[in-house]
Design an enzyme around this catalytic site. Structure first.
Site, PDB file in Angstrom:
ATOM      1  N   LYS B  87      47.769 -17.814  43.863  1.00  0.00           N
ATOM      2  CA  LYS B  87      46.349 -17.374  43.819  1.00  0.00           C
ATOM      3  C   LYS B  87      45.706 -17.463  45.199  1.00  0.00           C
ATOM      4  CE  LYS B  87      46.422 -15.864  39.602  1.00  0.00           C
ATOM      5  NZ  LYS B  87      46.434 -14.547  39.384  1.00  0.00           N
ATOM      6  N   GLU B 109      36.808 -14.361  37.321  1.00  0.00           N
ATOM      7  CA  GLU B 109      37.073 -15.109  35.981  1.00  0.00           C
ATOM      8  C   GLU B 109      38.573 -15.528  36.049  1.00  0.00           C
ATOM      9  OE1 GLU B 109      38.426 -12.246  37.726  1.00  0.00           O
ATOM     10  OE2 GLU B 109      40.404 -12.510  37.136  1.00  0.00           O
ATOM     11  N   SER B 380      55.711 -18.786  41.420  1.00  0.00           N
ATOM     12  CA  SER B 380      54.499 -18.477  41.709  1.00  0.00           C
ATOM     13  C   SER B 380      53.341 -19.664  41.523  1.00  0.00           C
ATOM     14  CB  SER B 380      54.047 -17.480  40.707  1.00  0.00           C
ATOM     15  OG  SER B 380      54.069 -17.807  39.309  1.00  0.00           O
TER      16      SER B 380
END
Lengths: 280, 417
Positions: B87, B109, B380
């Site tokens: 991220k 968010e 990830s």
């Protein structure tokens, strides 16, 4: 002639409520009360599960209506069951338009939606998440069925973008009085006059919405040059309170009618104030 | 220069008018700074990804898995990126862009909390005030990430509407943005939303496949036969696939959350999965036309997955397009298989994956013999944030590979991570 006609003689009062809030039967009576209170055109919400432009009041209305079983098909039946004479505008979000299947023709999408709406007596649309750039297919359908597609002009809409929007407006232009989401406020936004000034030379009626709560607000906004006032949350608050406190339907009807009258009278007073200024 | 707003039939800009000017401003900034490297923006982005983020990240040969499946399995270790998930690639890119644009405040968010923590870190790193919207259900199941965001100095605002997950958090962040748009940038966390977000987020995440493509040729001597990545909104997916899209011999599989079942309960408005690529229908949500979990009227369904980060009713428009084109294979793995894969990777490779990531390994377990000789799986994120959930969910099930956790019960522990 389209929705322009309702703004021709005097400032229009344009209430919003969600169809079917809190139930189909009560909602029919509430919408009819708004007409008796002086509504000139009614924006009737077709609730969508993700109302990204709405504050908590209208989010609540959406939840109540959906929980009571509202669907696009029931919405059109609701419109047909309504006993009102003023024009109705369908206010919704694009996915419901996009997914719609006409029950008789089997056609899907914007044209099917506009067609069914026309059959039910809807004269126009406000589609909150459909900016002019994406509105082509619905615009064409509206033209075919003689309906208006109303666009919102935000306080952030300026310059070139304002010029481009001008080519798309029909019926009336919805002037968003302040940034943010829907919801009743205790003051009139300072952005209102600047927003109205930006569209002053447009030849469609200007209806101002977002945050209008009282007859005094309506008066000041019409005095500032608006041709109409759009009020949603202040009315939905009455519906919500009635529902939560278990008030008799007749009492909620009476309160809605009286609130509508206050707002319409405010708008008329604003027009008189403006005429006084213009005449001096 | 003007970028395309759509990917085939998908994408577009379905947002309220109040946001359109900001979207236009962002599109202009994206084209100038990201695509044209104006003022050396991309140079600074890569420099900060290296110094602050820790890039480049290894492509690790997975010895146990390779032996187990009799195929060469490589792990792209995005779990080693600062913050513990891919991220940060996007969050750092967007917060930096907001600074170049002269914005004064960041909002975002978060679902699993990984995007929220990455944004909170990037905002602290670049000295920007930051507010994160998070569904209350997700706050409950991802508590460690809430502490991390607060620790980095961000506000965390609970969202109580609907089921209180990612979908509601996005809607609420859009409401904030509609109010504060003139000075605030919305750092959207995935390749979703109106143009230019899907393209821009992909470009920031594409650093993953840029590295993998070079590393795999170095280590395996050739391009892989298959690349696997989990898919919720799809940002690690598109980041891992992007530089392979034109390599037609490289199979690309997007592994979605099959949840407890692929069936839907139209009456209740619930789809007990998040498999929008596999089972969704075209529609419009949160600014884009894409594949969605929705009922026959167009109301959005409540999705479900054991992993909060995949729990979303939509998916990036570019992925939807690549699936329609047949370039990307949309597949899915259920909650049980993901949990088993979580334990397997932890035990066999010493890598505790995020529950999101575990879905990709669940697919590898089931389909390894169809994937060819060289397979790359994107790790990830790391799974520390999921330990409480895994403990709880494992206890409910009879999984072959789960460790015996009775020591926790015997000592009266259980929730203390």
């Amino acid at each position: 002639m389209g929705l322009e006609r309702v703004f021709a003689d005097e400032p229009a009062f344009v209430p919003y409520v969600a169809a079917g809030d809190p139930s189909y039967e009560e909602s029919l009576e509430y919408v009819e009360a708004l007409e008796r209170g002086g509504a000139d055109v009614i924006e009737l919400g077709l609730p969508f599960s993700e109302p990204i432009a709405e504050g908590s009041t209208i989010q609540g209305a959406v939840v109540r209506s959906l929980e009571a079983g509202m669907t696009p098909e029931r919405y059109f039946a609701f419109v047909e069951d309504l006993d009102v004479g003023v024009p109705l505008v369908c206010m919704t979000y694009y996915n419901l338009v996009y997914q719609y299947t006409h029950p008789e023709t089997g056609e899907t999408g914007p044209r099917a939606f506009a067609r069914r709406a026309a059959e039910a007596g809807i004269e126009g649309f406000v589609v909150v998440d459909l900016p002019a750039e994406e509105a082509g297919p619905l615009r064409e359908a509206c033209d075919e069925f003689g309906q208006d597609l109303v666009f919102i002009i935000a306080p952030t809409t300026r310059g070139d973008r304002l010029d481009r929007m001008r080519e798309h407006v029909s019926g009336y232009v919805y002037v968003q009085a302040r940034l943010g989401v829907t919801g009743a406020r205790d003051d009139v936004s300072g952005q209102t006059e600047a927003s109205l000034a930006r569209v002053a030379d447009w030849d469609v009626p200007k209806a101002v919405g977002f945050g209008i709560k009282t007859g005094d607000h309506a008066e000041r906004i019409v005095a500032a040059g608006a041709d109409g006032v759009i009020v949603g949350s202040a009315l939905v608050d009455i519906v919500a309170e009635g529902h939560e406190e278990g008030q008799p339907t007749a009492e909620v009807v009476q309160r809605l009618e009286s609130k509508a009258r206050e707002l319409k009278q405010g708008a008329l007073a604003g027009a008189r104030a403006r005429a006084g200024v213009d005449g001096s | 220069m003007s970028t395309d707003k759509t990917f085939g039939d998908y994408g577009g800009q379905y947002v309220p008018e109040s946001l359109m000017p900001a979207i236009e401003e962002l599109t202009d900034a994206y084209e100038r700074y990201v695509l044209d490297n104006e003022d050396g923006f991309m140079d600074e982005f890569y420099r900060r990804l290296a110094d602050f983020g820790g890039r480049p990240l290894p492509l690790q040969y997975a010895e146990s898995l390779s032996e187990r499946y009799d195929t060469d399995v490589y792990l792209k270790r995005e779990d080693l990126l600062h913050g513990g998930a891919h991220k940060l690639n996007n969050a750092l890119g967007q917060v930096l862009l907001a600074k170049y644009m002269g914005k004064e405040r960041i909002i975002a968010e978060t679902g699993a909390g990984q995007h929220g923590t990455a944004t909170a870190m990037a905002a602290a790193h670049l000295d920007m005030p930051c507010e994160i919207y998070m569904g209350e259900t997700d706050i409950r199941r991802q508590r460690p990430n809430v502490f991390r965001m607060k620790t980095n100095g961000s506000e965390v605002t609970p969202v109580t509407t609907g089921r209180g997950t990612l979908k509601e958090a996005i809607s609420e962040t859009m409401r904030d943005w509609a109010t504060t748009v003139e000075h605030t940038h919305y750092v959207i966390g995935s390749v979703v939303g109106p143009h230019p977000f899907p393209r821009m987020v992909r470009d920031f995440q594409a650093v993953i496949s840029e590295e993998v493509r070079e590393q795999v040729q170095e280590k395996a001597g050739r391009l892989p036969d298959a690349v696997l990545a989990c898919a919720g909104g799809g940002s690690n997916t598109m980041g891992t696939f992007h530089h392979f899209v034109d390599d037609e011999d490289v199979g690309l599989s997007a592994v979605e959350a099959g949840g407890s079942s692929l069936a839907v309960d139209e009456e209740a408005g619930v789809a007990p999965n998040s498999a929008s690529l596999s089972t969704g229908e075209e529609g419009v949500l949160h600014g884009a036309r894409t594949k969605l979990l929705q009922d026959s009227h167009g109301q959005i369904m409540e999705s479900h997955s054991v992993s909060a980060g995949l729990d979303y009713a939509g998916v990036g428009p570019e992925l939807a397009h690549l699936v329609d084109e047949g370039r990307v294979d949309a597949v899915n793995v259920d909650d049980d298989s993901a949990l088993e894969a979580f334990h397997r990777l932890s035990q066999d490779e010493g890598v505790i994956p995020a529950l999101e990531t575990a879905h990709a390994f669940g697919y590898l377990e089931q389909h390894h013999d169809e994937l060819g000789d060289v397979v790359v799986v994107n790790v990830s994120g790391r799974g520390d944030k999921d330990l409480e959930t895994v403990l709880e969910e494992t206890e409910k099930r009879d999984l072959d590979v789960a460790p015996d956790m009775s020591v926790l019960r015997e000592t009266g522990g259980g929730g203390g991570i």
